[in-house]
Scaffold this motif. Structure first.
Motif, PDB file in Angstrom:
ATOM      1  N   VAL A  67       0.870  -1.183   0.000  1.00 57.10           N
ATOM      2  CA  VAL A  67       0.000   0.000   0.000  1.00 57.10           C
ATOM      3  C   VAL A  67       0.901   1.226   0.000  1.00 57.10           C
ATOM      4  CG1 VAL A  67      -1.826   1.264   1.184  1.00 57.10           C
ATOM      5  CG2 VAL A  67      -1.764  -1.235   1.291  1.00 57.10           C
ATOM      6  N   VAL A  68       0.669   2.085  -0.976  1.00 59.08           N
ATOM      7  CA  VAL A  68       1.461   3.303  -1.101  1.00 59.08           C
ATOM      8  C   VAL A  68       0.510   4.482  -1.158  1.00 59.08           C
ATOM      9  CG1 VAL A  68       3.142   4.568  -2.471  1.00 59.08           C
ATOM     10  CG2 VAL A  68       3.281   2.069  -2.325  1.00 59.08           C
ATOM     11  N   SER A  69       0.704   5.453  -0.267  1.00 61.05           N
ATOM     12  CA  SER A  69      -0.104   6.674  -0.244  1.00 61.05           C
ATOM     13  C   SER A  69       0.733   7.809  -0.821  1.00 61.05           C
ATOM     14  CB  SER A  69      -0.542   7.007   1.185  1.00 61.05           C
ATOM     15  OG  SER A  69      -1.258   8.219   1.214  1.00 61.05           O
ATOM     16  N   PHE A  70       0.207   8.438  -1.859  1.00 67.03           N
ATOM     17  CA  PHE A  70       0.912   9.524  -2.515  1.00 67.03           C
ATOM     18  C   PHE A  70       0.450  10.867  -1.955  1.00 67.03           C
ATOM     19  CE2 PHE A  70       0.794   6.343  -6.134  1.00 67.03           C
ATOM     20  CZ  PHE A  70       2.030   5.816  -5.791  1.00 67.03           C
ATOM     21  N   PRO A  71       1.323  11.839  -1.891  1.00 72.02           N
ATOM     22  CA  PRO A  71       0.938  13.164  -1.362  1.00 72.02           C
ATOM     23  C   PRO A  71      -0.100  13.832  -2.267  1.00 72.02           C
ATOM     24  CG  PRO A  71       3.116  13.262  -2.342  1.00 72.02           C
ATOM     25  CD  PRO A  71       2.736  11.814  -2.338  1.00 72.02           C
ATOM     26  N   PRO A  72      -0.833  14.843  -1.745  1.00 76.88           N
ATOM     27  CA  PRO A  72      -1.854  15.527  -2.556  1.00 76.88           C
ATOM     28  C   PRO A  72      -1.266  16.139  -3.810  1.00 76.88           C
ATOM     29  CG  PRO A  72      -2.047  16.134  -0.241  1.00 76.88           C
ATOM     30  CD  PRO A  72      -0.774  15.369  -0.370  1.00 76.88           C
ATOM     31  N   GLN A  73      -2.026  15.955  -4.888  1.00 77.34           N
ATOM     32  CA  GLN A  73      -1.597  16.470  -6.181  1.00 77.34           C
ATOM     33  C   GLN A  73      -2.639  17.487  -6.679  1.00 77.34           C
ATOM     34  OE1 GLN A  73       1.281  15.722  -7.571  1.00 77.34           O
ATOM     35  NE2 GLN A  73       1.799  14.212  -5.980  1.00 77.34           N
ATOM     36  N   PRO A  74      -2.197  18.679  -7.118  1.00 77.73           N
ATOM     37  CA  PRO A  74      -3.157  19.647  -7.661  1.00 77.73           C
ATOM     38  C   PRO A  74      -3.661  19.222  -9.030  1.00 77.73           C
ATOM     39  CG  PRO A  74      -0.918  20.488  -7.851  1.00 77.73           C
ATOM     40  CD  PRO A  74      -0.808  19.196  -7.100  1.00 77.73           C
ATOM     41  N   VAL A  75      -4.970  19.237  -9.188  1.00 76.18           N
ATOM     42  CA  VAL A  75      -5.609  18.826 -10.436  1.00 76.18           C
ATOM     43  C   VAL A  75      -6.612  19.901 -10.814  1.00 76.18           C
ATOM     44  CG1 VAL A  75      -6.961  17.045 -11.596  1.00 76.18           C
ATOM     45  CG2 VAL A  75      -5.299  16.399  -9.835  1.00 76.18           C
ATOM     46  N   ILE A  76      -6.653  20.264 -12.108  1.00 76.41           N
ATOM     47  CA  ILE A  76      -7.570  21.291 -12.609  1.00 76.41           C
ATOM     48  C   ILE A  76      -8.776  20.590 -13.238  1.00 76.41           C
ATOM     49  CG2 ILE A  76      -7.854  23.230 -14.179  1.00 76.41           C
ATOM     50  CD1 ILE A  76      -4.858  23.716 -13.992  1.00 76.41           C
ATOM     51  N   THR A  77      -9.969  20.990 -12.815  1.00 80.02           N
ATOM     52  CA  THR A  77     -11.201  20.398 -13.336  1.00 80.02           C
ATOM     53  C   THR A  77     -11.605  21.088 -14.636  1.00 80.02           C
ATOM     54  OG1 THR A  77     -12.556  21.910 -12.023  1.00 80.02           O
ATOM     55  CG2 THR A  77     -11.940  19.825 -11.007  1.00 80.02           C
ATOM     56  N   GLU A  78     -12.689  20.614 -15.218  1.00 78.16           N
ATOM     57  CA  GLU A  78     -13.158  21.163 -16.481  1.00 78.16           C
ATOM     58  C   GLU A  78     -13.629  22.606 -16.333  1.00 78.16           C
ATOM     59  OE1 GLU A  78     -16.224  19.843 -20.104  1.00 78.16           O
ATOM     60  OE2 GLU A  78     -16.367  18.952 -18.099  1.00 78.16           O
ATOM     61  N   GLN A 108       8.167   4.870  -7.797  1.00 74.94           N
ATOM     62  CA  GLN A 108       8.126   6.215  -8.377  1.00 74.94           C
ATOM     63  C   GLN A 108       7.385   6.213  -9.705  1.00 74.94           C
ATOM     64  OE1 GLN A 108      12.010   7.914  -8.976  1.00 74.94           O
ATOM     65  NE2 GLN A 108      11.210   9.933  -9.568  1.00 74.94           N
ATOM     66  N   ALA A 109       7.548   5.140 -10.462  1.00 74.71           N
ATOM     67  CA  ALA A 109       6.847   5.046 -11.745  1.00 74.71           C
ATOM     68  C   ALA A 109       5.337   4.984 -11.543  1.00 74.71           C
ATOM     69  CB  ALA A 109       7.344   3.813 -12.508  1.00 74.71           C
ATOM     70  N   VAL A 110       4.893   4.220 -10.567  1.00 72.98           N
ATOM     71  CA  VAL A 110       3.450   4.134 -10.275  1.00 72.98           C
ATOM     72  C   VAL A 110       2.922   5.485  -9.814  1.00 72.98           C
ATOM     73  CG1 VAL A 110       1.728   3.101  -8.751  1.00 72.98           C
ATOM     74  CG2 VAL A 110       3.475   1.670  -9.801  1.00 72.98           C
ATOM     75  N   GLU A 111       3.687   6.202  -9.010  1.00 66.44           N
ATOM     76  CA  GLU A 111       3.238   7.514  -8.525  1.00 66.44           C
ATOM     77  C   GLU A 111       3.052   8.495  -9.682  1.00 66.44           C
ATOM     78  OE1 GLU A 111       4.736  11.081  -5.504  1.00 66.44           O
ATOM     79  OE2 GLU A 111       5.950   9.261  -5.788  1.00 66.44           O
ATOM     80  N   GLN A 112       4.055   8.570 -10.556  1.00 67.65           N
ATOM     81  CA  GLN A 112       3.957   9.507 -11.673  1.00 67.65           C
ATOM     82  C   GLN A 112       2.838   9.108 -12.640  1.00 67.65           C
ATOM     83  OE1 GLN A 112       5.641  12.363 -11.858  1.00 67.65           O
ATOM     84  NE2 GLN A 112       6.644  11.841  -9.901  1.00 67.65           N
ATOM     85  N   LEU A 113       2.698   7.841 -12.863  1.00 62.98           N
ATOM     86  CA  LEU A 113       1.624   7.382 -13.746  1.00 62.98           C
ATOM     87  C   LEU A 113       0.249   7.677 -13.142  1.00 62.98           C
ATOM     88  CD1 LEU A 113       0.872   5.918 -16.341  1.00 62.98           C
ATOM     89  CD2 LEU A 113       1.023   3.754 -15.074  1.00 62.98           C
TER      90      LEU A 113
END
Length: 378
Positions: A67-78, A108-113
């Motif tokens: 189990v890997v928890s990634f830090p919050p990532q900013p995402v822009i909605t429509e 790291q590959a899973v996180e970026q993907l």
């Protein structure tokens, strides 16, 4: 000393040789063995024998689900709103060789993907759809990751969005919208409650008015019936009293002395009236009383020495019903009326009733009665 040193060196060599030859791999682990820098084999869990100084365990791969928890990532909605999304990835290494040699750092590959795929998915949704479509986002993200990581020897089991945080201004607007919606629903529920209360109150008042009207009608009917029965009973009582008095008169055979005595008892009551200004006393009271008694007997139709030939049947002393309901009462009333009519017809119509001659008006007196102030013949 030399043999001892040699012996110690030999023992040390044996220990090193054993450590290089024997390798124990824990459960749910896989060891990658290289021989002269090239992949040789994979060690399963348990005791394994290697060629010392030639084979080398390069990597130890964990085969358990991770189990890997990634830090919050900013995402822009429509609708051009920036939201922060936290993701959690559940994956498992299925091919240790591919996970070792196909990619340098699969975490790291899973996180970026995950980040790039999430931006692609959320970019086609507005904020409200993003907040309410977590299951759809998880399913699409898992499909993309599982397909991309298959060649790395990794299987993605689950993808979860741990949190979606819109900007503070959007949060404030959403809270206001939610508060307004709740206030609207509360006002609607309050209005419906007041409406139901008014309807129930009106129905209760209607039923109360109907019941009161029915009660008043029943009470009026009962009072009318009671009054009618009371009048019937009073009429029956009066008829019974008249019959009793009439029968007593016939049975008693009254004479002139009794009638004169009754007249004397009635004289004070005659004088009690306020309209009687003058009271006249006969000059010859004995003759006047005798004549008066004779007149009363003749007027009443009662002979001096006669007795009733036929006795009137008084019947039962119980209260009787109206004549329309009791034929015997009707016949008895008819008999009484006939007897009274015969008595009146037998009387002398030329004589007046003594009670009317005993009262004077404007100083005028009966011819047989003289003024008490005038001198008598005596």
């Amino acid at each position: 000393m030399t043999p001892l040193v040699l012996l110690a060196l030999f023992a040390l060599f044996i220990v090193v040789l054993l450590s290089k030859t024997v390798r124990i791999v824990p459960q749910a682990r896989a060891g990658i063995v290289e021989r002269f820098g090239k992949y040789k084999t994979s060690l399963p869990a348990g005791l394994n024998i290697l060629v010392p100084f030639i084979d080398k365990v390069r990597y130890m791969i964990d085969l358990r689900e991770q189990v890997v928890s990634f830090p919050p990532q900013p995402v822009i909605t429509e609708d051009n709103l920036v939201v922060s999304i936290d993701t959690v990835i559940y994956f498992q290494v299925t091919d240790p060789v591919a996970a070792t040699y196909e990619i340098a750092n699969y975490i790291q590959a899973v996180e970026q993907l995950t980040m790039t795929t999430l931006r692609n998915i959320v970019g086609g949704m507005d904020l409200e759809e993003t907040l309410t479509s977590r299951d759809a986002i998880n399913s699409r993200l898992r499909g993309v990751l599982d397909e991309a990581t298959g060649k790395w020897g990794i299987r993605v089991n689950r993808v979860e969005l741990k949190g979606i945080d819109p900007p503070p201004s959007i949060k404030d607007s959403m809270e206001k919208q939610m508060r307004a919606d709740r206030d609207k629903r509360a006002a609607i529920l309050t209005a419906e409650g007041q409406r139901q209360s008014a309807i129930l109150t009106a129905e209760g008042a209607k039923q109360s008015a109907i019941l009161n009207a029915e009660g008043d009608r029943e009470s009026q009917i009962l009072r009318a019936q009671a009054e009618r029965e009371a009048q019937i009973l009073r009429a029956q009582g009066e008829g019974q009293a008249i019959q009793t008095v009439f029968q007593a008169i016939h049975d008693g055979q009254p004479d002139q002395s009794l009638l004169a005595y009754q007249y004397l008892q009635m004289m004070p009551k005659i004088a009690e009236g306020d309209a009687n200004k003058v009271w006249v006393i006969p000059s010859e009271i004995t003759k006047a009383l005798e004549g008066l008694g004779s007149s009363i007997h003749e007027v009443a139709g009662i002979p001096r020495d006669a007795t009733p030939r036929t006795r009137v049947d008084m019947g039962s002393t119980e209260p009787l019903l109206p004549a329309s309901q009791d034929p015997e009462l009707a016949s008895t009333s008819k008999a009484v009326e006939d007897a009274i009519a015969e008595a009146r017809n037998a009387a002398n119509p030329g004589k007046s009733i003594p009670g009317e001659a005993g009262t004077a008006d404007s100083g005028t007196a009966d011819p047989g009665i003289s003024d008490p102030g005038a001198p008598t013949g005596q």
